[in-house]
Structures are given as C-alpha cells and as structure tokens.
Enzyme design. Structure first.
Site, PDB file in Angstrom:
ATOM      1  N   LYS A 106       0.825  -1.223   0.000  1.00  0.00           N
ATOM      2  CA  LYS A 106       0.000   0.000   0.000  1.00  0.00           C
ATOM      3  C   LYS A 106       0.856   1.268   0.000  1.00  0.00           C
ATOM      4  O   LYS A 106       0.607   2.180  -0.782  1.00  0.00           O
ATOM      5  CB  LYS A 106      -0.933   0.030   1.238  1.00  0.00           C
ATOM      6  CG  LYS A 106      -1.894  -1.142   1.327  1.00  0.00           C
ATOM      7  CD  LYS A 106      -2.896  -0.964   2.452  1.00  0.00           C
ATOM      8  CE  LYS A 106      -2.303  -0.948   3.841  1.00  0.00           C
ATOM      9  NZ  LYS A 106      -1.724  -2.241   4.272  1.00  0.00           N
ATOM     10  N   ARG A 124      -9.441   0.857   9.140  1.00  0.00           N
ATOM     11  CA  ARG A 124      -9.093  -0.529   9.461  1.00  0.00           C
ATOM     12  C   ARG A 124     -10.175  -1.208  10.280  1.00  0.00           C
ATOM     13  O   ARG A 124     -10.011  -2.372  10.648  1.00  0.00           O
ATOM     14  CB  ARG A 124      -7.800  -0.546  10.255  1.00  0.00           C
ATOM     15  CG  ARG A 124      -6.521  -0.840   9.430  1.00  0.00           C
ATOM     16  CD  ARG A 124      -5.356  -0.764  10.402  1.00  0.00           C
ATOM     17  NE  ARG A 124      -4.177  -1.475  10.031  1.00  0.00           N
ATOM     18  CZ  ARG A 124      -3.099  -0.917   9.487  1.00  0.00           C
ATOM     19  NH1 ARG A 124      -3.116   0.347   9.148  1.00  0.00           N
ATOM     20  NH2 ARG A 124      -2.017  -1.631   9.271  1.00  0.00           N
ATOM     21  N   ARG A 179      11.508  -6.850   4.738  1.00  0.00           N
ATOM     22  CA  ARG A 179      11.435  -5.389   4.912  1.00  0.00           C
ATOM     23  C   ARG A 179      12.098  -4.964   6.228  1.00  0.00           C
ATOM     24  O   ARG A 179      12.690  -3.891   6.317  1.00  0.00           O
ATOM     25  CB  ARG A 179       9.973  -4.919   4.871  1.00  0.00           C
ATOM     26  CG  ARG A 179       9.821  -3.409   4.922  1.00  0.00           C
ATOM     27  CD  ARG A 179       8.408  -2.965   4.633  1.00  0.00           C
ATOM     28  NE  ARG A 179       7.521  -3.077   5.778  1.00  0.00           N
ATOM     29  CZ  ARG A 179       6.246  -2.716   5.777  1.00  0.00           C
ATOM     30  NH1 ARG A 179       5.695  -2.229   4.684  1.00  0.00           N
ATOM     31  NH2 ARG A 179       5.498  -2.839   6.857  1.00  0.00           N
ATOM     32  N   ARG A 207      11.615  -1.497  11.559  1.00  0.00           N
ATOM     33  CA  ARG A 207      10.358  -1.600  12.305  1.00  0.00           C
ATOM     34  C   ARG A 207      10.320  -2.892  13.104  1.00  0.00           C
ATOM     35  O   ARG A 207      10.417  -3.977  12.539  1.00  0.00           O
ATOM     36  CB  ARG A 207       9.171  -1.547  11.324  1.00  0.00           C
ATOM     37  CG  ARG A 207       8.871  -0.147  10.846  1.00  0.00           C
ATOM     38  CD  ARG A 207       7.741  -0.126   9.844  1.00  0.00           C
ATOM     39  NE  ARG A 207       6.512  -0.738  10.327  1.00  0.00           N
ATOM     40  CZ  ARG A 207       5.367  -0.709   9.665  1.00  0.00           C
ATOM     41  NH1 ARG A 207       5.298  -0.087   8.502  1.00  0.00           N
ATOM     42  NH2 ARG A 207       4.299  -1.306  10.155  1.00  0.00           N
ATOM     43  N   ARG A 228      -0.742  -9.518  13.139  1.00  0.00           N
ATOM     44  CA  ARG A 228      -1.235  -8.392  12.322  1.00  0.00           C
ATOM     45  C   ARG A 228      -2.119  -8.925  11.201  1.00  0.00           C
ATOM     46  O   ARG A 228      -3.146  -8.321  10.856  1.00  0.00           O
ATOM     47  CB  ARG A 228      -0.054  -7.595  11.746  1.00  0.00           C
ATOM     48  CG  ARG A 228       0.652  -6.764  12.799  1.00  0.00           C
ATOM     49  CD  ARG A 228       2.036  -6.321  12.353  1.00  0.00           C
ATOM     50  NE  ARG A 228       2.031  -5.333  11.295  1.00  0.00           N
ATOM     51  CZ  ARG A 228       3.111  -5.023  10.572  1.00  0.00           C
ATOM     52  NH1 ARG A 228       4.260  -5.632  10.791  1.00  0.00           N
ATOM     53  NH2 ARG A 228       3.026  -4.116   9.628  1.00  0.00           N
TER      54      ARG A 228
HETATM   55  P1  AMP Z   1       0.949   0.299   9.059  1.00  0.00           P
HETATM   56  O1  AMP Z   1       2.126   1.191   8.896  1.00  0.00           O
HETATM   57  O2  AMP Z   1      -0.243   0.751   8.265  1.00  0.00           O
HETATM   58  O3  AMP Z   1       1.273  -1.157   8.833  1.00  0.00           O
HETATM   59  O4  AMP Z   1       0.505   0.418  10.596  1.00  0.00           O
HETATM   60  C1  AMP Z   1       1.375   0.035  11.635  1.00  0.00           C
HETATM   61  C2  AMP Z   1       0.579  -0.112  12.922  1.00  0.00           C
HETATM   62  O5  AMP Z   1      -0.018   1.167  13.263  1.00  0.00           O
HETATM   63  C3  AMP Z   1      -0.605  -1.081  12.865  1.00  0.00           C
HETATM   64  O6  AMP Z   1      -0.211  -2.431  13.097  1.00  0.00           O
HETATM   65  C4  AMP Z   1      -1.480  -0.528  13.996  1.00  0.00           C
HETATM   66  O7  AMP Z   1      -0.960  -0.886  15.268  1.00  0.00           O
HETATM   67  C5  AMP Z   1      -1.294   0.979  13.838  1.00  0.00           C
HETATM   68  N1  AMP Z   1      -2.308   1.555  12.921  1.00  0.00           N
HETATM   69  C6  AMP Z   1      -2.076   2.109  11.706  1.00  0.00           C
HETATM   70  N2  AMP Z   1      -3.232   2.525  11.148  1.00  0.00           N
HETATM   71  C7  AMP Z   1      -4.217   2.193  12.018  1.00  0.00           C
HETATM   72  C8  AMP Z   1      -5.630   2.310  11.987  1.00  0.00           C
HETATM   73  N3  AMP Z   1      -6.281   2.845  10.939  1.00  0.00           N
HETATM   74  N4  AMP Z   1      -6.328   1.860  13.067  1.00  0.00           N
HETATM   75  C9  AMP Z   1      -5.700   1.335  14.128  1.00  0.00           C
HETATM   76  N5  AMP Z   1      -4.375   1.153  14.205  1.00  0.00           N
HETATM   77  C10 AMP Z   1      -3.631   1.580  13.160  1.00  0.00           C
END
Ligand code: AMP
Length: 193
Positions: A14, A89, A128, A134, A146
């Site tokens: 994404k 989400r 990654r 991360r 996740r």
């Molecule tokens: P991402 O970078 O999109 O993979 O997000 C990393 C982490 O941030 C996720 O595993 C969640 O813990 C948190 N996070 C990101 N976006 C959201 C969202 N829309 N709702 C809840 N938690 C989020």
C-alpha cells in the site's frame, strides 16, 4: 475530488503504491501508520499510547485513530483528493470517514484491495525488517497477529464498500510497475463512469 482507499494486509504494498498514485492523481497521502510513527519519534502522549498497541501488532483504539485522521484532513483544505493508506481498518473508522466526507459533500470513489497471501506477507515483512527498522516487521508471531487482526477487523471494511459497489480487488503479486498499472486501470475505469 477523488478520494481513494488503498486497502490490503500489512506488507501488501500500500505505501509503495500510494506514493506513485499520489503523483499521478495529485492527491494528498494519509498513512495512519506513518502518522503514528512520527508521533512516536516525537515522543508525544499519543505516540506513547499508540506504541503499546503497535508493538503487539494490535490496532490503536478507534477514537485516537479517527481524531488523528480528522486533524490531518483538516490540515489540507487545498487537497484535490486524498489517498487513505492503512485507514479505515475497522467498521467504525469506515463509518466515521464516510460521515466526515459526506459533511463536505464528498465521498469515497473507490477502495482498491491488494490481494496477497499470508505466506507472501510473512516473507515480505521479514525482508522489509532488514531495512525498515520496524520492530513489528521483525518478528514472525507479530506479523501473523497483524494478519489475523486484518482478517478479523479490517477485511469487513472491504465488504462495507462492496455493498455500494466501491470495492475493487487487485492482484498484489508481481513487480511494482505491474501492480501500479493494475491499480491505474481500476481507478481510471471508476473515474470514467
Ligand atoms: P501500518 O504502517 O499501516 O502497517 O501500521 C502500523 C501499525 O499502526 C498497525 O499495526 C497498527 O498498530 C497501527 N495503525 C495504523 N493505522 C491504524 C488504523 N487505521 N487503526 C488502528 N491502528 C492503526
């Protein structure tokens, strides 16, 4: 305004595709994951609260996430459209977004769902981790959690938009350029209608 949701499990590409789409369609990119990571880097209260959830691969609570998203949208009154990456989400997040857009007579044009299998996701994220730094990418159990959270809480969001014919599945395997072409094909079909 063109408002797009880039949807898919963690590691489905994404973020990479959002950067390319932003350039092509002149949109403002909102990644809630990136916003949380900058809050963590700045050591804000919100960042510290979010980190506890992110480290376990759990979702940050809706009220925190929705509040942060609203502020980010309000900071861009000039936007010709948004690309939402990693948001919504959950169903409450999707409902909040729909209301926010409707308040300004806008709506989601399309939800583009990148399809990638769990095994491919595990492999991609472990890879990654070597460069992303991360911690949530570095541990297979956290990655699998996740993915489970995605199936349980996030996948229903695609169904929410499928009910109004806005969800489009896109094969998330292949080169970055191939996937980009598929996304552009879907978006241009929607925009032509
Ligand atoms: P991402 O970078 O999109 O993979 O997000 C990393 C982490 O941030 C996720 O595993 C969640 O813990 C948190 N996070 C990101 N976006 C959201 C969202 N829309 N709702 C809840 N938690 C989020």
């Amino acid at each position: 305004m063109i408002n797009l949701i880039l949807f898919g499990p963690p590691g489905s590409g994404k973020g990479t595709q959002a950067v390319k789409l932003v350039e092509k369609y002149n949109l403002v990119h909102i990644s809630t994951g990136d916003l949380f990571r900058s809050q963590i880097a700045e050591k804000t209260d919100m960042g510290m609260k979010a980190k506890a959830f992110m480290d376990k691969g759990e979702l940050v609570p809706d009220e925190v996430t929705i509040g942060m998203l609203k502020n980010k949208m309000l900071a861009h009154p000039e936007a010709e459209g948004f690309i939402f990456d990693g948001f919504p989400r959950t169903i409450p997040q999707a409902e909040a977004l729909d209301i926010m857009l409707a308040d300004s007579k806008e709506e989601i044009a399309a939800v583009l769902e990148l399809e990638v299998s769990e095994e491919e996701i595990v492999e991609r994220l472990l890879n990654r981790a070597k460069t992303s730094g991360r911690s949530d990418d570095a541990n297979e159990d956290i990655i699998r959690n996740r993915f489970q959270v995605y199936l349980e809480k996030t996948a229903p969001v695609a169904k929410h938009y499928a009910k109004v014919d806005k969800a489009h599945k896109v094969n998330g395997l292949g080169s970055i350029d191939d996937i980009f072409e598929r996304l552009v094909g879907s978006i241009d079909t929607v925009l032509a209608c």
